[in-house]
Write an enzyme that holds these catalytic residues in place. Structure first.
Site, PDB file in Angstrom:
ATOM      1  CB  SER A   6     -27.690 -12.405  -5.889  1.00  0.00           C
ATOM      2  OG  SER A   6     -27.704 -11.555  -4.386  1.00  0.00           O
TER       3      SER A   6
ATOM      4  CG  ASP B 148     -31.292 -17.656  -0.289  1.00  0.00           C
ATOM      5  OD1 ASP B 148     -31.085 -15.901   0.159  1.00  0.00           O
ATOM      6  OD2 ASP B 148     -31.017 -17.197  -1.293  1.00  0.00           O
TER       7      ASP B 148
ATOM      8  CG  HIS C 239     -30.288 -13.732  -2.450  1.00  0.00           C
ATOM      9  ND1 HIS C 239     -29.606 -14.595  -2.004  1.00  0.00           N
ATOM     10  CD2 HIS C 239     -29.545 -12.428  -2.801  1.00  0.00           C
ATOM     11  CE1 HIS C 239     -28.619 -14.096  -2.514  1.00  0.00           C
ATOM     12  NE2 HIS C 239     -28.371 -12.728  -2.572  1.00  0.00           N
TER      13      HIS C 239
END
Length: 364
Positions: free
Chosen positions: A35, A326, A329
């Site tokens: 990610s 978040d 990340h």
């Protein structure tokens, strides 16, 4: 949903110029990983919101809509593409992608070096390499063997993989770490990673860019696992990341000796991110420990967007002042700082090894 898919495709195609394969000036960029680098592949697979970011407020700053990137805006790889005079590198699974002369992005949020990592919900590293094999066949078909070989050998290959192999046992009910010592588990992860890198090398890759794993126990989402709100890092997880990073450095040096023309840049993401967590003001940020989007202590509960079980979440007003977007990340602002440090070498840049990513783009 159709409109969102159309909009994502439109933005990816219209940021930057189209690559002409006859141009000798461009160097393609192929991206693999998780990610930290996923530009939206997980939008197009059968998975859950835990491994997707195609909903508000993801993408709220730069794109003004969710592209599937796990941030408020662009990722490290987007900035690197810009610095290399490439357009945004599109996700491999994005509908309508019909050429790969400038590279493509295979990364998948949640992916690991081990096939078992979040199995069934992500595109494992092994499958990403298989997709790359399909792209190399396409290039040979379009360009002929010798020109395809040249494009692939000049291209830069960027990787962020391993984080989820260590996170997953702590975020699921897995008992895998009860069955192996830390060194055995790290050996499995790095061993799998190395064998896949060799496969990608066999397909024509020569210039590789790697990142060390971040301080995994010090992310907002991992600090709350055992800390009872006291904000301490989860030491076992950070220890695993540190051991992985030490082993990775040794393995890359071995590959450089054994594989002809294998060149690599290793960016010390771990050291830079640790510094940014502890001293955000030095990097032009105001908050290094609390996430911009989420809930609970440090906004460490992975609820950003309200689609991951917990509907309630908080959202900061100025993401550009935060390190973390978040629970796991980073913000676009943080990714730009990291990309700048990764691209250019200075005395306080944490680049390990003989090359920077900028060098690799400029090498023949």
């Amino acid at each position: 949903m159709f409109f969102l898919v159309f909009l994502i495709a439109f933005v990816s195609r219209n940021h930057g110029t189209k690559i002409n394969h006859r141009s000798s000036k461009h160097v393609a960029l192929f991206i693999f990983g998780d990610s930290f680098l996923d530009a939206g592949n997980n939008n197009y697979i059968n998975t859950t919101a835990l491994d997707q970011a195609n909903f508000w407020p993801y993408g709220e700053t730069y794109f003004n809509f969710p592209t599937g990137r796990f941030s408020d805006g662009r990722l490290i790889s987007d900035f690197i593409a810009e610095y290399a005079n490439l357009p945004l590198v599109p996700p491999y699974l994005q509908p309508g992608i019909n050429q790969y002369y400038g590279g493509v992005n295979f990364a998948s949020g949640g992916a690991g070096a081990l096939v078992e990592t979040f199995e069934g919900s992500v595109i494992p590293f092994k499958t990403q390499a298989r997709n790359f094999k399909k792209v190399t066949a396409w290039l040979r078909h379009k360009l002929g063997s010798s020109e395809a070989k040249l494009l692939l050998s000049k291209a830069v290959y960027m990787f962020s993989i391993g984080t989820n192999d260590y996170l997953s046992p702590f975020l699921t009910d897995s008992l895998v770490l009860n069955s192996y010592s830390h060194s055995e588990y790290v050996g499995m992860v790095v061993g799998n990673f190395t064998s896949i890198i060799k496969e990608i090398y066999k397909r024509g890759a020569r210039k590789f860019v790697f990142m060390t794993l971040p301080p995994l126990g010090c992310l907002p989402g991992t600090k709350i696992i055992q800390s009872k709100g006291n904000g301490k890092c989860l030491q076992e997880l950070s220890d695993l990341a540190n051991l992985h990073n030490r082993v990775l450095s040794v393995v890359l040096l071995q590959l450089e000796k054994r594989l002809k023309d294998f060149k690599f840049a290793l960016y010390d993401f771990n050291t830079d991110l640790t510094q940014m967590i502890n001293h955000p003001l030095k990097y032009g940020l105001k908050e290094g420990k609390i996430a911009c989007c989420g809930s609970g202590p440090l906004r460490g509960v992975y609820s950003c967007g309200g689609k991951r079980g917990e509907k309630h979440f908080e959202l900061c007003d100025k993401p550009n002042e935060y390190l973390f977007w978040d629970s796991y990340h980073l913000t676009e602002s943080a990714y730009k700082i990291l990309a700048d440090r990764m691209w250019g070498y200075t005395n306080n840049s944490y680049n390990i090894g003989p090359y920077t990513i900028k060098d690799l783009f400029q090498l023949p």
